[in-house]
Write a protein that holds these residues in place. Structure first.
Motif, PDB file in Angstrom:
ATOM      1  N   ALA A   1       2.938   5.019  13.957  1.00 15.13           N
ATOM      2  CA  ALA A   1       1.982   4.557  14.964  1.00 15.13           C
ATOM      3  C   ALA A   1       0.576   4.464  14.375  1.00 15.13           C
ATOM      4  CB  ALA A   1       2.003   5.500  16.164  1.00 15.13           C
ATOM      5  N   VAL A   2       0.207   5.435  13.554  1.00 12.52           N
ATOM      6  CA  VAL A   2      -1.106   5.410  12.909  1.00 12.52           C
ATOM      7  C   VAL A   2      -1.208   4.214  11.959  1.00 12.52           C
ATOM      8  CG1 VAL A   2      -2.517   6.593  11.175  1.00 12.52           C
ATOM      9  CG2 VAL A   2      -1.614   7.867  13.130  1.00 12.52           C
ATOM     10  N   LEU A   3      -0.143   3.950  11.220  1.00 13.85           N
ATOM     11  CA  LEU A   3      -0.161   2.862  10.245  1.00 13.85           C
ATOM     12  C   LEU A   3      -0.180   1.486  10.887  1.00 13.85           C
ATOM     13  CD1 LEU A   3       2.340   4.312   7.609  1.00 13.85           C
ATOM     14  CD2 LEU A   3      -0.158   4.190   7.439  1.00 13.85           C
ATOM     15  N   ASP A   4       0.079   1.415  12.186  1.00 16.38           N
ATOM     16  CA  ASP A   4       0.002   0.137  12.896  1.00 16.38           C
ATOM     17  C   ASP A   4      -1.375  -0.491  12.777  1.00 16.38           C
ATOM     18  OD1 ASP A   4       2.596  -0.040  13.689  1.00 16.38           O
ATOM     19  OD2 ASP A   4       2.272   0.706  15.729  1.00 16.38           O
ATOM     20  N   VAL A   5      -2.398   0.334  12.489  1.00 14.65           N
ATOM     21  CA  VAL A   5      -3.756  -0.186  12.351  1.00 14.65           C
ATOM     22  C   VAL A   5      -3.835  -1.196  11.203  1.00 14.65           C
ATOM     23  CG1 VAL A   5      -4.651   1.552  10.742  1.00 14.65           C
ATOM     24  CG2 VAL A   5      -6.183   0.528  12.407  1.00 14.65           C
ATOM     25  N   LEU A   6      -2.900  -1.113  10.263  1.00 13.60           N
ATOM     26  CA  LEU A   6      -2.895  -2.021   9.117  1.00 13.60           C
ATOM     27  C   LEU A   6      -2.050  -3.261   9.368  1.00 13.60           C
ATOM     28  CD1 LEU A   6      -2.481   0.657   6.292  1.00 13.60           C
ATOM     29  CD2 LEU A   6      -4.596  -0.328   7.197  1.00 13.60           C
ATOM     30  N   ARG A   7      -1.418  -3.340  10.525  1.00 14.67           N
ATOM     31  CA  ARG A   7      -0.556  -4.465  10.885  1.00 14.67           C
ATOM     32  C   ARG A   7       0.503  -4.755   9.806  1.00 14.67           C
ATOM     33  NH1 ARG A   7      -2.477  -8.131  14.805  1.00 14.67           N
ATOM     34  NH2 ARG A   7      -3.583  -6.935  16.402  1.00 14.67           N
TER      35      ARG A   7
ATOM     36  N   ILE B   1       0.852  -1.188   0.000  1.00 15.11           N
ATOM     37  CA  ILE B   1       0.000   0.000   0.000  1.00 15.11           C
ATOM     38  C   ILE B   1       0.886   1.236   0.000  1.00 15.11           C
ATOM     39  CG2 ILE B   1      -1.721   1.337   1.288  1.00 15.11           C
ATOM     40  CD1 ILE B   1      -2.715  -1.252   2.512  1.00 15.11           C
ATOM     41  N   ALA B   2       0.588   2.178  -0.889  1.00 19.55           N
ATOM     42  CA  ALA B   2       1.245   3.483  -0.907  1.00 19.55           C
ATOM     43  C   ALA B   2       0.244   4.518  -0.426  1.00 19.55           C
ATOM     44  CB  ALA B   2       1.731   3.822  -2.313  1.00 19.55           C
ATOM     45  N   ILE B   3       0.681   5.385   0.491  1.00 17.37           N
ATOM     46  CA  ILE B   3      -0.239   6.350   1.116  1.00 17.37           C
ATOM     47  C   ILE B   3       0.355   7.751   1.086  1.00 17.37           C
ATOM     48  CG2 ILE B   3      -1.360   7.048   3.269  1.00 17.37           C
ATOM     49  CD1 ILE B   3      -1.569   4.143   4.047  1.00 17.37           C
ATOM     50  N   ASP B   4      -0.430   8.701   0.618  1.00 14.27           N
ATOM     51  CA  ASP B   4      -0.091  10.123   0.739  1.00 14.27           C
ATOM     52  C   ASP B   4      -1.159  10.745   1.628  1.00 14.27           C
ATOM     53  OD1 ASP B   4       0.746  12.719   0.507  1.00 14.27           O
ATOM     54  OD2 ASP B   4       0.060  12.985  -1.564  1.00 14.27           O
ATOM     55  N   LEU B   5      -0.840  10.875   2.909  1.00 16.58           N
ATOM     56  CA  LEU B   5      -1.780  11.407   3.896  1.00 16.58           C
ATOM     57  C   LEU B   5      -1.572  12.914   3.987  1.00 16.58           C
ATOM     58  CD1 LEU B   5      -3.907  10.654   6.093  1.00 16.58           C
ATOM     59  CD2 LEU B   5      -1.989  10.459   7.699  1.00 16.58           C
TER      60      LEU B   5
ATOM     61  N   ILE C   1      -0.061  15.236  11.967  1.00 15.03           N
ATOM     62  CA  ILE C   1      -1.203  14.483  12.470  1.00 15.03           C
ATOM     63  C   ILE C   1      -1.599  15.053  13.823  1.00 15.03           C
ATOM     64  CG2 ILE C   1      -1.985  12.217  13.275  1.00 15.03           C
ATOM     65  CD1 ILE C   1       0.033  10.996  11.291  1.00 15.03           C
ATOM     66  N   VAL C   2      -2.851  15.474  13.946  1.00 15.36           N
ATOM     67  CA  VAL C   2      -3.301  16.086  15.195  1.00 15.36           C
ATOM     68  C   VAL C   2      -4.223  15.176  16.002  1.00 15.36           C
ATOM     69  CG1 VAL C   2      -3.018  18.442  14.340  1.00 15.36           C
ATOM     70  CG2 VAL C   2      -5.202  17.277  14.008  1.00 15.36           C
ATOM     71  N   ASN C   3      -4.680  14.099  15.392  1.00 15.70           N
ATOM     72  CA  ASN C   3      -5.525  13.142  16.101  1.00 15.70           C
ATOM     73  C   ASN C   3      -5.189  11.756  15.575  1.00 15.70           C
ATOM     74  OD1 ASN C   3      -7.604  11.477  17.092  1.00 15.70           O
ATOM     75  ND2 ASN C   3      -9.071  13.175  17.140  1.00 15.70           N
ATOM     76  N   ALA C   4      -4.241  11.089  16.240  1.00 19.20           N
ATOM     77  CA  ALA C   4      -3.726   9.809  15.745  1.00 19.20           C
ATOM     78  C   ALA C   4      -4.803   8.731  15.709  1.00 19.20           C
ATOM     79  CB  ALA C   4      -2.549   9.362  16.609  1.00 19.20           C
ATOM     80  N   ALA C   5      -5.601   8.627  16.765  1.00 18.53           N
ATOM     81  CA  ALA C   5      -6.618   7.580  16.834  1.00 18.53           C
ATOM     82  C   ALA C   5      -7.653   7.739  15.722  1.00 18.53           C
ATOM     83  CB  ALA C   5      -7.289   7.591  18.202  1.00 18.53           C
ATOM     84  N   ALA C   6      -8.127   8.976  15.528  1.00 21.43           N
ATOM     85  CA  ALA C   6      -9.135   9.219  14.491  1.00 21.43           C
ATOM     86  C   ALA C   6      -8.538   9.013  13.102  1.00 21.43           C
ATOM     87  CB  ALA C   6      -9.688  10.631  14.625  1.00 21.43           C
ATOM     88  N   THR C   7      -7.266   9.364  12.934  1.00 19.17           N
ATOM     89  CA  THR C   7      -6.617   9.173  11.639  1.00 19.17           C
ATOM     90  C   THR C   7      -6.475   7.690  11.318  1.00 19.17           C
ATOM     91  OG1 THR C   7      -5.384  11.237  11.938  1.00 19.17           O
ATOM     92  CG2 THR C   7      -4.591   9.722  10.252  1.00 19.17           C
ATOM     93  N   ALA C   8      -6.141   6.881  12.324  1.00 24.45           N
ATOM     94  CA  ALA C   8      -6.039   5.434  12.125  1.00 24.45           C
ATOM     95  C   ALA C   8      -7.400   4.859  11.718  1.00 24.45           C
ATOM     96  CB  ALA C   8      -5.528   4.767  13.392  1.00 24.45           C
ATOM     97  N   SER C   9      -8.460   5.294  12.372  1.00 23.57           N
ATOM     98  CA  SER C   9      -9.814   4.836  12.022  1.00 23.57           C
ATOM     99  C   SER C   9     -10.177   5.240  10.593  1.00 23.57           C
ATOM    100  CB  SER C   9     -10.835   5.436  12.986  1.00 23.57           C
ATOM    101  OG  SER C   9     -11.052   4.593  14.077  1.00 23.57           O
ATOM    102  N   PHE C  10      -9.794   6.442  10.239  1.00 23.17           N
ATOM    103  CA  PHE C  10     -10.044   6.979   8.899  1.00 23.17           C
ATOM    104  C   PHE C  10      -9.393   6.088   7.840  1.00 23.17           C
ATOM    105  CE2 PHE C  10      -8.076   9.813   5.623  1.00 23.17           C
ATOM    106  CZ  PHE C  10      -9.225  10.174   4.936  1.00 23.17           C
ATOM    107  N   LEU C  11      -8.116   5.737   8.038  1.00 20.56           N
ATOM    108  CA  LEU C  11      -7.424   4.877   7.081  1.00 20.56           C
ATOM    109  C   LEU C  11      -8.025   3.484   7.048  1.00 20.56           C
ATOM    110  CD1 LEU C  11      -3.674   5.848   7.680  1.00 20.56           C
ATOM    111  CD2 LEU C  11      -5.183   6.556   5.804  1.00 20.56           C
ATOM    112  N   ALA C  12      -8.365   2.950   8.214  1.00 19.45           N
ATOM    113  CA  ALA C  12      -8.958   1.620   8.275  1.00 19.45           C
ATOM    114  C   ALA C  12     -10.278   1.587   7.518  1.00 19.45           C
ATOM    115  CB  ALA C  12      -9.160   1.204   9.725  1.00 19.45           C
ATOM    116  N   THR C  13     -11.069   2.640   7.654  1.00 17.44           N
ATOM    117  CA  THR C  13     -12.356   2.722   6.962  1.00 17.44           C
ATOM    118  C   THR C  13     -12.155   2.774   5.456  1.00 17.44           C
ATOM    119  OG1 THR C  13     -13.385   3.854   8.834  1.00 17.44           O
ATOM    120  CG2 THR C  13     -14.468   4.069   6.691  1.00 17.44           C
ATOM    121  N   LEU C  14     -11.199   3.582   5.005  1.00  6.96           N
ATOM    122  CA  LEU C  14     -10.950   3.702   3.571  1.00  6.96           C
ATOM    123  C   LEU C  14     -10.558   2.366   2.957  1.00  6.96           C
ATOM    124  CD1 LEU C  14      -8.977   7.053   3.112  1.00  6.96           C
ATOM    125  CD2 LEU C  14     -11.369   6.583   2.619  1.00  6.96           C
TER     126      LEU C  14
END
Length: 297
Positions: free
Chosen positions: A146-152, A9-13, A50-63
């Protein structure tokens, strides 16, 4: 799972938009960077941070069609059924949703059979390449990881934005190259030499804040600062070669024209400049997959 297993996965956040590309499905998201139902002005990423790590992780997981109960820390369900037309519909461009065919026009690979319903699963050795601001610093890189950890992921590679733009534009980086990235909330001017960023300037303002004339003055000031630094000779060589312009600001012809006149050098927008960074991250991702240390087992 065969070719339906996502292994890269390539990501431009970005501060304004997030773009995601996978090795198996091409561009799967080009959407505003904010949680559903919010304006997102300072919701997830603000001026590159990144100002909200938890919400950003959820955002990526949802996408990516994942589920997570505690973003960035909990286990993620790694197999989710998705409908490929829905993946294509995640690709937006300011208003009307673009089709998967439009993704091809943006120079990004797209799903070859958009009508197929398949099961998308994270491979056991998922590799993620993520774009980071040139002057983001180690703290920002660690927060992104840390945010990308949601993708394991099995491996995470962070790629400087200027280098990603050069890769995405297929421009050589062995010789001095000046990259100007004009985003919605951030302007970065970086000098690349021998494939590395050797000096850079950053303005925490972008096209959301400034007029075209003001953007040009900010960039010109940054270039002048580079000329006054230790790498003056390399900057001169880069200006002779021509400036590579990327970001949403590069879609505005008046910025290209006025900047060229202001700094006395050729300014060339990258092809599809708003997606150049994620294309460069995809190029780097493909290179990592060819490396023996990141092959699937």
């Amino acid at each position: 799972m065969g070719d339906r297993t996502v292994t890269g996965i390539a990501i431009d956040l970005g501060s304004a938009r997030t773009r995601i590309w996978t090795t198996e499905h091409g561009l799967v998201a080009d959407v505003p960077t904010h949680a559903p139902g919010t304006s997102g002005r300072r919701g997830l990423v603000y001026r590159g941070e990144i100002v909200n790590a938890a919400a950003t992780a959820s955002f990526l997981a949802t996408l990516l069609g994942r589920e997570t109960s505690t973003p960035a820390t909990s286990s993620v369900r790694t197999t989710t059924r998705i409908n490929q037309p829905d993946v294509g519909n995640l690709v937006e461009d300011g208003g009307p949703r673009r089709s998967v065919g439009a993704a091809r026009k943006a120079l990004l690979p797209a799903q070859s059979d958009p009508n197929r319903t398949s099961e998308l699963a994270v491979g056991r050795r998922l590799t993620v390449v993520a774009v980071v601001p040139v002057l983001g610093g180690e703290r920002q890189r660690l927060e992104l990881r840390a945010v990308l950890d949601v993708l394991r992921p099995a491996a995470v590679v962070t790629l400087d934005g200027a280098k990603a733009v050069a890769f995405g534009a297929r421009v050589g980086v062995a010789e001095p190259l000046l990259v100007v990235d004009v985003g919605a909330q951030l302007i970065e001017v970086a000098l690349l030499t021998d494939g590395a960023v050797v000096e850079a300037r950053r303005t925490p303002l972008g096209v959301d804040d400034l007029s075209a004339a003001e953007v040009v003055e900010e960039v010109a000031d940054a270039v002048l600062g580079l000329l006054q630094g230790d790498c003056c000779g390399q900057v001169v060589d880069a200006l002779d070669r021509g400036v590579l312009l990327a970001g949403g600001g590069a879609l505005r012809p008046e910025i290209t024209y006025k900047l060229s006149r202001r700094i006395g050098a050729t300014v060339r927008p990258a092809p599809a400049p708003h997606t150049a960074a994620v294309r460069g991250a995809a190029t780097a991702l493909q290179a990592t997959h060819r490396h023996p240390g990141t092959r699937n087992t």
